[in-house]
Design a protein around this motif. Structure first.
Motif, PDB file in Angstrom:
ATOM      1  N   ILE A 238       0.847  -1.194   0.000  1.00 11.57           N
ATOM      2  CA  ILE A 238       0.000   0.000   0.000  1.00 11.57           C
ATOM      3  C   ILE A 238       0.878   1.238   0.000  1.00 11.57           C
ATOM      4  CG2 ILE A 238      -1.703   1.295   1.329  1.00 11.57           C
ATOM      5  CD1 ILE A 238      -2.723  -1.366   2.402  1.00 11.57           C
ATOM      6  N   ILE A 239       0.525   2.203  -0.838  1.00 10.22           N
ATOM      7  CA  ILE A 239       1.185   3.505  -0.834  1.00 10.22           C
ATOM      8  C   ILE A 239       0.157   4.569  -0.503  1.00 10.22           C
ATOM      9  CG2 ILE A 239       2.969   2.791  -2.472  1.00 10.22           C
ATOM     10  CD1 ILE A 239       1.445   4.207  -4.681  1.00 10.22           C
ATOM     11  N   SER A 262      -4.777   6.816  -0.998  1.00 12.32           N
ATOM     12  CA  SER A 262      -4.065   5.553  -0.785  1.00 12.32           C
ATOM     13  C   SER A 262      -4.331   4.651  -1.982  1.00 12.32           C
ATOM     14  CB  SER A 262      -4.529   4.868   0.506  1.00 12.32           C
ATOM     15  OG  SER A 262      -5.899   4.541   0.441  1.00 12.32           O
ATOM     16  N   ALA A 263      -3.430   3.732  -2.222  1.00  9.86           N
ATOM     17  CA  ALA A 263      -3.569   2.802  -3.344  1.00  9.86           C
ATOM     18  C   ALA A 263      -2.811   1.535  -3.021  1.00  9.86           C
ATOM     19  CB  ALA A 263      -3.053   3.435  -4.635  1.00  9.86           C
ATOM     20  N   VAL A 264      -3.199   0.464  -3.686  1.00 13.36           N
ATOM     21  CA  VAL A 264      -2.494  -0.801  -3.537  1.00 13.36           C
ATOM     22  C   VAL A 264      -1.871  -1.149  -4.893  1.00 13.36           C
ATOM     23  CG1 VAL A 264      -4.577  -2.158  -4.023  1.00 13.36           C
ATOM     24  CG2 VAL A 264      -2.672  -3.204  -2.785  1.00 13.36           C
ATOM     25  N   THR A 265      -0.675  -1.664  -4.858  1.00 11.76           N
ATOM     26  CA  THR A 265       0.026  -2.023  -6.083  1.00 11.76           C
ATOM     27  C   THR A 265       0.747  -3.351  -5.876  1.00 11.76           C
ATOM     28  OG1 THR A 265       1.593  -1.259  -7.756  1.00 11.76           O
ATOM     29  CG2 THR A 265       2.104  -0.726  -5.458  1.00 11.76           C
ATOM     30  N   GLU A 290      -2.935   8.406  -9.691  1.00 11.52           N
ATOM     31  CA  GLU A 290      -1.475   8.203  -9.759  1.00 11.52           C
ATOM     32  C   GLU A 290      -0.838   9.027  -8.654  1.00 11.52           C
ATOM     33  OE1 GLU A 290       1.348   6.596  -9.899  1.00 11.52           O
ATOM     34  OE2 GLU A 290       0.620   6.000 -11.889  1.00 11.52           O
ATOM     35  N   ILE A 291      -0.611   8.360  -7.498  1.00 12.51           N
ATOM     36  CA  ILE A 291      -0.042   9.071  -6.346  1.00 12.51           C
ATOM     37  C   ILE A 291       1.433   8.706  -6.134  1.00 12.51           C
ATOM     38  CG2 ILE A 291      -2.274   9.321  -5.209  1.00 12.51           C
ATOM     39  CD1 ILE A 291      -1.540   6.956  -3.425  1.00 12.51           C
ATOM     40  N   ASP A 292       2.016   8.000  -7.091  1.00 10.65           N
ATOM     41  CA  ASP A 292       3.451   7.674  -7.047  1.00 10.65           C
ATOM     42  C   ASP A 292       4.186   8.774  -7.817  1.00 10.65           C
ATOM     43  OD1 ASP A 292       6.006   6.703  -7.166  1.00 10.65           O
ATOM     44  OD2 ASP A 292       5.432   4.685  -7.825  1.00 10.65           O
ATOM     45  N   SER A 293       4.917   9.600  -7.092  1.00  8.20           N
ATOM     46  CA  SER A 293       5.578  10.758  -7.728  1.00  8.20           C
ATOM     47  C   SER A 293       6.692  10.357  -8.681  1.00  8.20           C
ATOM     48  CB  SER A 293       6.133  11.696  -6.649  1.00  8.20           C
ATOM     49  OG  SER A 293       7.040  11.008  -5.803  1.00  8.20           O
ATOM     50  N   GLY A 322      -3.308  12.793 -15.539  1.00 10.78           N
ATOM     51  CA  GLY A 322      -2.083  13.276 -14.923  1.00 10.78           C
ATOM     52  C   GLY A 322      -1.894  12.670 -13.536  1.00 10.78           C
ATOM     53  N   SER A 323      -1.062  13.284 -12.740  1.00 11.60           N
ATOM     54  CA  SER A 323      -0.796  12.764 -11.398  1.00 11.60           C
ATOM     55  C   SER A 323      -1.654  13.478 -10.361  1.00 11.60           C
ATOM     56  CB  SER A 323       0.686  12.936 -11.053  1.00 11.60           C
ATOM     57  OG  SER A 323       1.035  14.315 -11.081  1.00 11.60           O
ATOM     58  N   PHE A 324      -1.878  12.801  -9.251  1.00  9.19           N
ATOM     59  CA  PHE A 324      -2.649  13.325  -8.123  1.00  9.19           C
ATOM     60  C   PHE A 324      -4.016  13.859  -8.572  1.00  9.19           C
ATOM     61  CE2 PHE A 324       1.825  13.571  -6.918  1.00  9.19           C
ATOM     62  CZ  PHE A 324       1.813  12.835  -5.733  1.00  9.19           C
TER      63      PHE A 324
END
Length: 625
Positions: A238-239, A262-265, A290-293, A322-324
């Motif tokens: 989890i991130i 939060s997200a699981v990968t 997309e919360i992975d910078s 895009g991100s976030f």
């Protein structure tokens, strides 16, 4: 352009931009503590109402109150068979779409160690089924269930149906108005109820209103996804982020920002299995952000989404938003043939990632009783004083999986768009009221049996629908006349015996017996006009003057008035011939009459003067100068 105007325009553009959430526009909600006696506010700042809007039942407290943390989980309402097999909560609401959440608990409240079997319905559609025995954890801890449904008639009917003799139970009921366009309703329509079969997000515990202080405008709660991941996804991680996520808290779904933080990968495939019921369609809603910078551009994270091993979409979150930023997609699995829904994210480039998953059974709305017939049946319930034990609550005919109201038979109408009432059989039920005039709205009624009760009053003028074939109102206390409307029906059986009816029996009704049907009018001392009943009085019918009597009285009055006028006329003519010396009063005398009397007086004076002159008397001048 002035600096102030520029600042105002910039402020407005910021306020109206899609990324800025607007205030939630819906404020109708009810949080009912079923069995609770007083209002309360829980630790999550939810205000609970004392128990209300129910049709019957009794209250109880769970056997181990200290086992439950929230007050509304400690009390319950149950519906013993003495209140009938069908009971409801009838909540007045503006038409719209609503989120409903229930808490159901047994916890051996009755000391019988027998968890009940019962069904629950929303707006006449079966949505939940509970069957005994419950699992030990479920019976002791209870469970929350939720769904989305449309209310179209200004009242939410949430009903329970007892299986065998078990009393249904409920601990709490929450109703929150939501956006009617939510969850793709413009495409799916308003004829489905979405029943939650899994709403999950990464994390170790359940969150949302009622479980944590995290907000969700709809009132949704989110479970940990860990119980749904398969063994193939054990290495998933989890991130999380504290960055703000764009595109959240927006119409029509108002998904909370926390869901996307939060997200699981997983380095390999990420797989979930959710238990479902077969033979239904399921709406699956996917949530991504997309919360992975470290992902800086499109193409760095790409994966396929498979539902029951069918590839339904290829996802590149960065490419889409895009991100976030929040990104969602949904898919409908049609006519699921097994009891497990499999969701799998398969990597194409990089590792798959998901922030949340929702799975809803699309339960088609059941047929409901035609609105005008519902009105008629509710009016009859009141006028006949139908006892609680008969369970006349909710829709008279729906759900079609349940029996209709006790003593009521229903069928689908010819075009299959609604349910109609064809029979009411309430003989010997101890009824003490009267028959409402609204019975005329039951245009498909074939058989009506209200015999051997204590009903009174007159028979409704609207009784006698063309569809009516059998009518049994015998052994009651009905009074008044037999309505002419009964002659317009296709009756084959008529039993009105042993009542207090009076007046002339319509010949068309009596002909039922002549043409092979059955008719019994005995025991009504006031009826007359057909064999073997006595003849009706010439001028009296149905407890009042007959039509002939009214004509006779009218003719007699005309002759009397005519004779009276003739006598007055003759009297006035004779008086006019013999009474010249009497004039009208001076104030009513016409100018011509006054002139005539003056001339007569003048003539008499002249005659008298001439007579005096003839006798040698001095005369006076008529016109002295």
């Amino acid at each position: 352009m002035s600096l102030q105007l520029l600042f105002l325009l910039l402020s407005l553009s910021f306020l109206l931009s899609p990324s800025s959430p607007l205030p939630y526009p819906y404020n109708t909600s009810f949080h009912i503590d079923c069995g609770g006696l007083t209002p309360s506010t829980d630790s999550y700042n939810i205000s609970w109402l004392p128990d209300k809007f129910f049709t019957g039942g009794s209250t109880a407290v769970v056997s181990e109150p200290l086992h439950f943390h929230l007050q509304h989980e400690k009390t319950l309402r149950f519906f013993p068979l003495s209140f009938g097999k069908k009971n409801c909560y009838n909540i007045p609401l503006p038409s719209g779409r609503y989120y409903l959440r229930t808490f159901t608990v047994y916890d051996n409240y009755d000391g019988k160690s027998h968890s009940p079997s019962f069904d629950a319905s929303v707006e006449g559609t079966l949505v939940f089924s509970w069957r005994s025995p419950w699992t030990e954890d479920l019976a002791r801890d209870g469970a929350y269930s939720d769904l989305f449904a449309f209310v179209k008639d200004g009242q939410l009917d949430f009903c329970f149906y007892s299986i065998a003799t078990d009393p249904p139970v409920i601990g709490s009921l929450q109703v929150v108005q939501i956006d009617p366009l939510s969850y793709n309703s413009p495409h799916t329509g308003d004829s489905y109820i979405l029943v939650n079969y899994g709403r999950i997000s990464p994390g170790s515990s359940q969150w949302g209103p009622g479980f944590t202080s995290d907000p969700d405008s709809f009132g949704r709660s989110w479970q940990s996804d860990s119980n749904y991941r398969t063994a193939n996804s054990e290495s998933a991680r989890i991130i999380t982020t504290k960055e703000k996520i764009k595109g959240t808290e927006q119409a029509p779904n108002y998904f909370p920002m926390k869901l996307y933080q939060s997200a699981v990968t997983n380095d390999g495939a990420l797989e979930y299995e959710l238990d479902v019921d077969a033979k239904l369609d399921y709406l699956v809603w996917f949530h991504f952000a997309e919360i992975d910078s470290t992902v800086k551009k499109a193409g760095e994270r790409v994966f396929d989404v498979l539902v029951n091993h069918k590839n339904v979409s290829r996802v590149d979150i960065f490419k889409q938003v895009g991100s976030f930023a929040a990104y969602t997609l949904n898919y409908t699995e049609k006519n699921l043939s097994n009891s497990v829904l499999n969701v799998k994210l398969v990597p194409v480039v990089g590792a798959p990632l998901i922030s949340g998953l929702e799975n809803y059974a699309m339960v088609p709305a059941d047929l409901s009783t035609l609105p005008e017939q519902v009105i008629a049946m509710k009016a009859l319930k009141d006028s006949l004083r139908v006892p609680d034990r008969m369970g006349w609550n909710g829709d008279p005919c729906a759900p079609t999986d349940w029996d209709a109201w006790e003593g009521v038979t229903c069928h689908a109408n010819k075009n299959g768009t609604g349910l109609i009432i064809t029979q009411i059989d309430l003989g010997s039920q101890g009824l003490k009221g009267y028959i409402s005039e609204q019975i005329s709205l039951l245009s498909n009624l074939i058989n009506l049996n209200l015999s051997s009760n204590s009903l009174e009053g007159t028979l409704p003028t609207g009784l006698g629908q063309k569809s009516l074939a059998k009518l049994d109102l015998s052994n009651n206390q009905f009074s008044g006349s037999i309505p002419e409307s009964l002659t317009s029906s296709n009756l084959q059986l008529v039993r009105l015996n042993n009542n207090l009816l009076e007046g002339r029996v319509p010949e068309e009704l009596y002909s039922v017996g002549v043409h092979g049907g059955t008719i019994d009018l005995s025991g009504n001392k006031g009826l007359c006009g057909v064999p073997p009943l006595p003849d009706c009085p010439l001028f009296w019918e149905n407890g009042r003057l007959s039509k002939g009597g009214k004509i006779a009285i009218g003719l007699s009055c005309f002759i009397f008035v005519s004779l009276l006028l003739l006598v007055i006329y003759i009297f006035c003519i004779r008086r006019g011939k013999n009474d010249y010396d009497f004039g009208l009063p001076s104030d009513l005398m016409s100018l011509a009459a006054k002139r005539n009397r003056y001339q007569r007086q003048k003539s008499l004076m002249l005659l008298e003067m001439e007579s005096q002159h003839a006798k040698g008397l001095p005369s006076l001048p008529l016109n002295p100068h």
